[in-house]
Design a protein around this motif. Structure first.
Motif, mmCIF file in Angstrom:
data_model
loop_
_atom_site.group_PDB
_atom_site.id
_atom_site.type_symbol
_atom_site.label_atom_id
_atom_site.label_comp_id
_atom_site.label_asym_id
_atom_site.label_seq_id
_atom_site.Cartn_x
_atom_site.Cartn_y
_atom_site.Cartn_z
ATOM 1 N N ALA A 1 11.242 15.931 3.923
ATOM 2 C CA ALA A 1 11.892 14.866 4.689
ATOM 3 C C ALA A 1 12.805 14.022 3.793
ATOM 4 O O ALA A 1 13.907 13.633 4.198
ATOM 5 C CB ALA A 1 10.843 13.976 5.350
ATOM 6 N N THR A 2 12.364 13.770 2.568
ATOM 7 C CA THR A 2 13.186 13.020 1.614
ATOM 8 C C THR A 2 14.455 13.789 1.261
ATOM 9 O O THR A 2 15.550 13.209 1.174
ATOM 10 C CB THR A 2 12.385 12.722 0.341
ATOM 11 O OG1 THR A 2 11.197 11.990 0.683
ATOM 12 C CG2 THR A 2 13.208 11.901 -0.640
ATOM 13 N N SER A 3 14.305 15.101 1.092
ATOM 14 C CA SER A 3 15.465 15.926 0.735
ATOM 15 C C SER A 3 16.500 15.979 1.856
ATOM 16 O O SER A 3 17.678 16.236 1.610
ATOM 17 C CB SER A 3 15.014 17.343 0.384
ATOM 18 O OG SER A 3 14.553 18.023 1.546
ATOM 19 N N LEU A 4 16.050 15.726 3.100
ATOM 20 C CA LEU A 4 16.964 15.715 4.237
ATOM 21 C C LEU A 4 17.679 14.368 4.388
ATOM 22 O O LEU A 4 18.490 14.202 5.303
ATOM 23 C CB LEU A 4 16.208 16.052 5.524
ATOM 24 C CG LEU A 4 15.677 17.493 5.619
ATOM 25 C CD1 LEU A 4 14.798 17.651 6.847
ATOM 26 C CD2 LEU A 4 16.829 18.481 5.658
ATOM 27 N N ALA B 1 0.800 -1.229 0.000
ATOM 28 C CA ALA B 1 0.000 0.000 0.000
ATOM 29 C C ALA B 1 0.831 1.278 0.000
ATOM 30 O O ALA B 1 0.437 2.265 -0.629
ATOM 31 C CB ALA B 1 -0.950 0.004 1.205
ATOM 32 N N ILE B 2 1.966 1.293 0.689
ATOM 33 C CA ILE B 2 2.713 2.557 0.824
ATOM 34 C C ILE B 2 3.370 3.001 -0.477
ATOM 35 O O ILE B 2 3.920 4.102 -0.545
ATOM 36 C CB ILE B 2 3.800 2.461 1.918
ATOM 37 C CG1 ILE B 2 4.850 1.399 1.554
ATOM 38 C CG2 ILE B 2 3.195 2.219 3.274
ATOM 39 C CD1 ILE B 2 6.072 1.447 2.439
ATOM 40 N N ARG B 3 3.289 2.176 -1.503
ATOM 41 C CA ARG B 3 3.801 2.589 -2.810
ATOM 42 C C ARG B 3 2.915 3.673 -3.432
ATOM 43 O O ARG B 3 3.303 4.323 -4.392
ATOM 44 C CB ARG B 3 3.864 1.382 -3.756
ATOM 45 C CG ARG B 3 4.783 0.272 -3.264
ATOM 46 C CD ARG B 3 4.613 -0.965 -4.130
ATOM 47 N NE ARG B 3 5.398 -2.086 -3.612
ATOM 48 C CZ ARG B 3 6.635 -2.360 -3.974
ATOM 49 N NH1 ARG B 3 7.244 -1.595 -4.859
ATOM 50 N NH2 ARG B 3 7.277 -3.391 -3.454
ATOM 51 N N ARG B 4 1.705 3.823 -2.871
ATOM 52 C CA ARG B 4 0.763 4.834 -3.370
ATOM 53 C C ARG B 4 0.437 5.818 -2.252
ATOM 54 O O ARG B 4 0.695 5.558 -1.091
ATOM 55 C CB ARG B 4 -0.521 4.159 -3.877
ATOM 56 C CG ARG B 4 -0.292 3.234 -5.055
ATOM 57 C CD ARG B 4 0.115 4.002 -6.295
ATOM 58 N NE ARG B 4 0.339 3.117 -7.445
ATOM 59 C CZ ARG B 4 1.514 2.639 -7.795
ATOM 60 N NH1 ARG B 4 2.589 2.930 -7.067
ATOM 61 N NH2 ARG B 4 1.640 1.859 -8.848
ATOM 62 N N LYS C 1 7.443 4.896 6.812
ATOM 63 C CA LYS C 1 6.000 4.678 6.702
ATOM 64 C C LYS C 1 5.653 3.195 6.866
ATOM 65 O O LYS C 1 4.639 2.860 7.489
ATOM 66 C CB LYS C 1 5.483 5.208 5.371
ATOM 67 C CG LYS C 1 5.500 6.723 5.269
ATOM 68 C CD LYS C 1 4.709 7.244 4.082
ATOM 69 C CE LYS C 1 5.339 6.906 2.768
ATOM 70 N NZ LYS C 1 4.614 7.508 1.623
ATOM 71 N N LEU C 2 6.481 2.329 6.321
ATOM 72 C CA LEU C 2 6.231 0.894 6.456
ATOM 73 C C LEU C 2 6.339 0.457 7.914
ATOM 74 O O LEU C 2 5.482 -0.294 8.410
ATOM 75 C CB LEU C 2 7.214 0.097 5.600
ATOM 76 C CG LEU C 2 7.101 -1.432 5.689
ATOM 77 C CD1 LEU C 2 5.709 -1.898 5.299
ATOM 78 C CD2 LEU C 2 8.159 -2.113 4.818
ATOM 79 N N VAL C 3 7.372 0.922 8.608
ATOM 80 C CA VAL C 3 7.527 0.574 10.027
ATOM 81 C C VAL C 3 6.332 1.095 10.829
ATOM 82 O O VAL C 3 5.793 0.400 11.691
ATOM 83 C CB VAL C 3 8.849 1.126 10.586
ATOM 84 C CG1 VAL C 3 8.925 0.925 12.101
ATOM 85 C CG2 VAL C 3 10.037 0.444 9.920
ATOM 86 N N TYR D 1 16.063 11.217 4.600
ATOM 87 C CA TYR D 1 15.289 10.139 5.213
ATOM 88 C C TYR D 1 14.616 9.290 4.135
ATOM 89 O O TYR D 1 14.035 9.837 3.188
ATOM 90 C CB TYR D 1 14.221 10.705 6.148
ATOM 91 C CG TYR D 1 14.786 11.415 7.360
ATOM 92 C CD1 TYR D 1 15.376 10.699 8.394
ATOM 93 C CD2 TYR D 1 14.732 12.803 7.468
ATOM 94 C CE1 TYR D 1 15.901 11.339 9.507
ATOM 95 C CE2 TYR D 1 15.254 13.456 8.573
ATOM 96 C CZ TYR D 1 15.834 12.719 9.584
ATOM 97 O OH TYR D 1 16.352 13.360 10.679
ATOM 98 N N ARG D 2 14.696 7.993 4.299
ATOM 99 C CA ARG D 2 14.021 7.075 3.368
ATOM 100 C C ARG D 2 12.586 6.911 3.857
ATOM 101 O O ARG D 2 12.271 6.028 4.669
ATOM 102 C CB ARG D 2 14.769 5.749 3.297
ATOM 103 C CG ARG D 2 16.237 5.923 2.913
ATOM 104 C CD ARG D 2 16.918 4.617 2.605
ATOM 105 N NE ARG D 2 16.401 4.008 1.386
ATOM 106 C CZ ARG D 2 16.955 2.943 0.796
ATOM 107 N NH1 ARG D 2 18.042 2.391 1.321
ATOM 108 N NH2 ARG D 2 16.426 2.431 -0.288
ATOM 109 N N THR D 3 11.733 7.776 3.375
ATOM 110 C CA THR D 3 10.396 7.913 3.945
ATOM 111 C C THR D 3 9.554 6.643 3.812
ATOM 112 O O THR D 3 8.729 6.349 4.683
ATOM 113 C CB THR D 3 9.651 9.083 3.278
ATOM 114 O OG1 THR D 3 9.620 8.887 1.853
ATOM 115 C CG2 THR D 3 10.357 10.399 3.587
ATOM 116 N N GLU D 4 9.740 5.883 2.725
ATOM 117 C CA GLU D 4 8.947 4.669 2.551
ATOM 118 C C GLU D 4 9.217 3.662 3.667
ATOM 119 O O GLU D 4 8.311 2.972 4.131
ATOM 120 C CB GLU D 4 9.215 4.040 1.183
ATOM 121 C CG GLU D 4 8.534 4.778 0.035
ATOM 122 C CD GLU D 4 8.436 3.924 -1.211
ATOM 123 O OE1 GLU D 4 8.935 2.774 -1.189
ATOM 124 O OE2 GLU D 4 7.864 4.400 -2.206
#
Length: 320
Positions: A204-207, A112-115, A215-217, A209-212
């Motif tokens: 957050a991504t630009s800083l 789901a987090i791919r969308r 979000k998964l955790v 962090y691997r946001t996906e």
């Protein structure tokens, strides 16, 4: 320096107000059986934990799941099956349901987090409904009859949970323990990253962090806490049924969270108790209870957008 000092002061005030609110809540729940039926209180506590788990995802990450009943209901089934068929003691039965919910959370979350946005919500709903129809067909769930007469057993081989007082204390300890864990997650560095993703994921991504991954955790953690609530509820009512895994349960936990206060620590608890109390007193009107719930939802959206606890916190000028 002045801004840093002010931020530290605000943090201290917030921590103090949350600590006071937690003590008040814990004391109220300890003495509650004097004034209310324990089974009603245990049901409210299970749904309060479920709402807190859902709020961890939507309130602090900004991900709206329409399928959280999947984790709540299947943890209930696995916990009930483990206790009745496998003969597991209650602590292992709850852990079995929790582990099942965590595993399902990892699978659903990875897909789901791919969308984002409505696409994320619809994927969670579709997968939840798929598992609902599987629950109807699976032999061990017993279809519409559900898993009945689930034995509560003895906790750690010593505490007989057939006693309502013992069962209530167990549910209360589980709820308070999970509540504190959620509080710790929210206020940890990990929780701060989740809030950053909620506010601006691109930033957050630009800083770096691997946001996906974050979000998964968060999704798995939310599913795990929902599983604890579902497995515990199965022992409380000695029943696991299709009601717990069907889509209206997902809608109900959304309503609880919104009514109590989205993104607040104590809001889901207040919302769960409010909705369970409402359902308890409106059982005589049958299906009209859903109409009443819909009206409450509309009123909250239009007049109390912060929810019960959100409006109270705004009035008292504190963080709850």
């Amino acid at each position: 320096m002045q801004r840093a000092a002010q931020a530290m002061g605000d943090h201290a005030v917030r921590a103090r107000s949350e600590a006071i609110a937690f003590v008040i809540m814990a004391c109220a729940l300890i003495i509650a059986p004097i004034f209310a039926y324990p089974v009603f209180l245990m049901k409210a506590l299970c749904f309060a934990l479920f709402a807190c788990a859902f709020n961890l995802l939507i309130g602090y990450v900004g991900l709206l799941s329409f399928g959280h009943a999947l984790f709540f209901g299947w943890a209930s089934y696995i916990g009930a099956h483990a206790a009745k068929v496998w003969g597991f003691p209650p602590e292992l039965a709850i852990l079995s349901g929790t582990a099942a919910a965590a595993g399902l959370g990892a699978i659903v979350g990875a897909l789901a987090i791919r969308r984002q946005g409505i696409y994320f919500a619809m994927i969670t709903l579709a997968l939840a409904q798929m598992m609902y129809f599987f629950a109807i067909q699976a032999p061990f769930t017993h279809g519409e009859d559900g898993i009945q007469a689930v034995p509560r057993g003895k906790l750690f081989g010593l505490i007989d949970l057939a006693n309502q007082t013992n069962m209530y204390v167990t549910v209360l300890v589980i709820f308070l323990g999970c509540f504190l864990l959620i509080y710790r997650i929210i206020n940890s560095p990990f929780g701060e990253v989740l809030k950053a993703i909620r506010e601006n994921e691109a930033r957050a991504t630009s800083l770096g962090y691997r946001t996906e991954r974050y979000k998964l955790v968060a999704f798995v953690l939310s599913a795990t806490f929902a599983g604890v609530a579902g497995a515990t509820k199965a022992l409380v009512f000695q029943l696991a049924s299709l009601t717990d895994v069907d889509w209206p349960m997902s809608g109900e936990v959304i309503l609880m969270t919104l009514v109590g206060g989205l993104g607040t620590l104590f809001g889901p608890v207040a919302g769960a108790f409010f909705m369970v109390t409402l359902e308890n007193y409106l059982t005589t009107i049958g299906q009209w209870v859903f109409v009443v719930q819909g009206l409450i939802f509309v009123v909250c959206v239009l007049l109390f957008r912060r929810g019960i606890i959100g409006e109270l916190a705004q009035l008292l000028r504190v963080k709850l």
